[in-house]
Write an enzyme that holds these catalytic residues in place. Structure first.
Site, PDB file in Angstrom:
ATOM      1  N   LEU A   1      53.023  14.999  20.979  1.00  0.00           N
ATOM      2  CA  LEU A   1      51.630  15.416  20.893  1.00  0.00           C
ATOM      3  C   LEU A   1      50.933  14.636  19.780  1.00  0.00           C
ATOM      4  CD1 LEU A   1      52.231  19.263  21.321  1.00  0.00           C
ATOM      5  CD2 LEU A   1      51.437  17.635  23.061  1.00  0.00           C
TER       6      LEU A   1
ATOM      7  N   TYR B   1      51.454  19.633  13.112  1.00  0.00           N
ATOM      8  CA  TYR B   1      51.122  18.918  14.338  1.00  0.00           C
ATOM      9  C   TYR B   1      52.347  18.188  14.870  1.00  0.00           C
ATOM     10  CZ  TYR B   1      49.959  14.892  11.177  1.00  0.00           C
ATOM     11  OH  TYR B   1      49.972  13.908  10.228  1.00  0.00           O
ATOM     12  N   CYS B   2      52.370  18.012  16.192  1.00  0.00           N
ATOM     13  CA  CYS B   2      53.507  17.420  16.917  1.00  0.00           C
ATOM     14  C   CYS B   2      54.837  18.037  16.466  1.00  0.00           C
ATOM     15  CB  CYS B   2      53.540  15.906  16.733  1.00  0.00           C
ATOM     16  SG  CYS B   2      54.549  15.026  17.961  1.00  0.00           S
ATOM     17  N   PRO B   3      54.965  19.370  16.567  1.00  0.00           N
ATOM     18  CA  PRO B   3      56.183  20.028  16.087  1.00  0.00           C
ATOM     19  C   PRO B   3      57.387  19.706  16.955  1.00  0.00           C
ATOM     20  CG  PRO B   3      54.821  21.583  17.279  1.00  0.00           C
ATOM     21  CD  PRO B   3      54.019  20.315  17.180  1.00  0.00           C
TER      22      PRO B   3
ATOM     23  N   LYS C   1      56.198  20.056   6.055  1.00  0.00           N
ATOM     24  CA  LYS C   1      56.592  18.889   6.846  1.00  0.00           C
ATOM     25  C   LYS C   1      55.947  17.611   6.327  1.00  0.00           C
ATOM     26  CE  LYS C   1      56.151  17.161  11.623  1.00  0.00           C
ATOM     27  NZ  LYS C   1      55.829  17.542  13.006  1.00  0.00           N
TER      28      LYS C   1
END
Length: 279
Positions: free
Chosen positions: A93, A147-149, A160
């Site tokens: 993502l 975001y983009c996990p 992160k």
């Protein structure tokens, strides 16, 4: 590839440095390069490559992101802040790339007898070793709210700073990581949170997009309270690989690889344009 906790680089690795190419280096070129190098690795046990890359003010969307109900509103918001927006040719993502984000690709021949996790573990162990002098515990698990996990989000104290992905093509594998080295991780996350807000607008969607909590993200400079740069982290990467047994050689693409790269660049560009034009 190796098992977790036993990172070694015992063969010759080509090193391609694309970290200083500047504003005219498009992220689509990076995907074309890695696809080209994957194909080369798949053809030979001897052609492994470390590639470093940096892109300026770019938002890389996943294919699922490109299908959000109000995607044009989300993209217009990003472009209003000066971001170039592309759609990647693999999973994942939305992520932010800028001058403070170093991307690394470890590209090698795929060993079908070893699990897919071994590729992730190889990169994870390398990153832990690079930053071992700071004596901070780096963990790999999904950071909800980032975001983009994914299950190989890298974090310190629950915040992160990196994400690892893999792309496999023609018998080769590229293990890729983005490392947020400098700047504000939460500010980057705010950008992506607002993108999703504008691209969804409360409508029903067909996938579980991330509900971003900006405080879950930080840069390594913030987490380590250290003065980091792309170049000093890249130097430490090279030194760490050499300490693990890698024989590193500076390299360029061969004539055959350049021809394949040009074809791959056309292909990923056409795919990107199709995704953007169907929104």
């Amino acid at each position: 590839m190796t098992n977790a906790g036993a990172t070694t680089f015992t063969n010759t690795w080509r090193f391609l440095d694309h970290s200083t190419l500047g504003l005219n280096f498009n992220a689509l070129q990076s995907f074309a390069y890695d696809d080209t190098l994957c194909a080369s690795a798949g053809q030979s046990d001897q052609v492994s490559t470390l590639r470093s890359w940096v892109h300026h003010d770019t938002i890389v969307l996943g294919t699922q992101d490109s299908r959000l109900p109000h995607i044009n509103d989300g993209i217009n918001y990003l472009k209003g802040f000066g971001y170039n927006v592309i759609v990647r040719n693999s999973g994942g993502l939305a992520v932010v790339l800028d001058e403070g984000v170093l991307n690394l690709s470890l590209i090698m021949k795929e060993d079908k007898g070893i699990s897919i996790h071994a590729g992730y573990d190889l990169m994870f162990d390398l990153i832990r070793e690079i930053f071992a002098p700071y004596q901070m515990k780096i963990e790999a698990y999904e950071i909800v709210g980032s975001y983009c996990p994914g299950s190989y989000d890298l974090s310190i104290d629950g915040r992160k700073f990196a994400g690892i992905s893999q792309r496999r093509i023609r018998g080769g594998v590229a293990v890729q990581i983005y490392l947020c080295l400098t700047g504000s991780g939460s500010t980057r996350a705010e950008v992506i949170r607002e993108f999703y807000h504008r691209a969804v607008q409360g409508a029903q969607v067909k996938f579980e997009y991330p509900r971003i909590q900006p405080e879950t993200m930080a840069s390594l400079s913030e987490l380590l309270d250290a003065e980091l740069t792309v170049q000093n982290v890249l130097l430490r990467t090279l030194q760490t690989m050499q300490q693990q047994g890698a024989r590193l050689t500076n390299a360029t693409l061969s004539a055959d690889e350049m021809s394949r790269y040009e074809q791959n660049y056309i292909r990923v560009t056409e795919r990107n344009n199709r995704c953007l034009h169907t929104m």
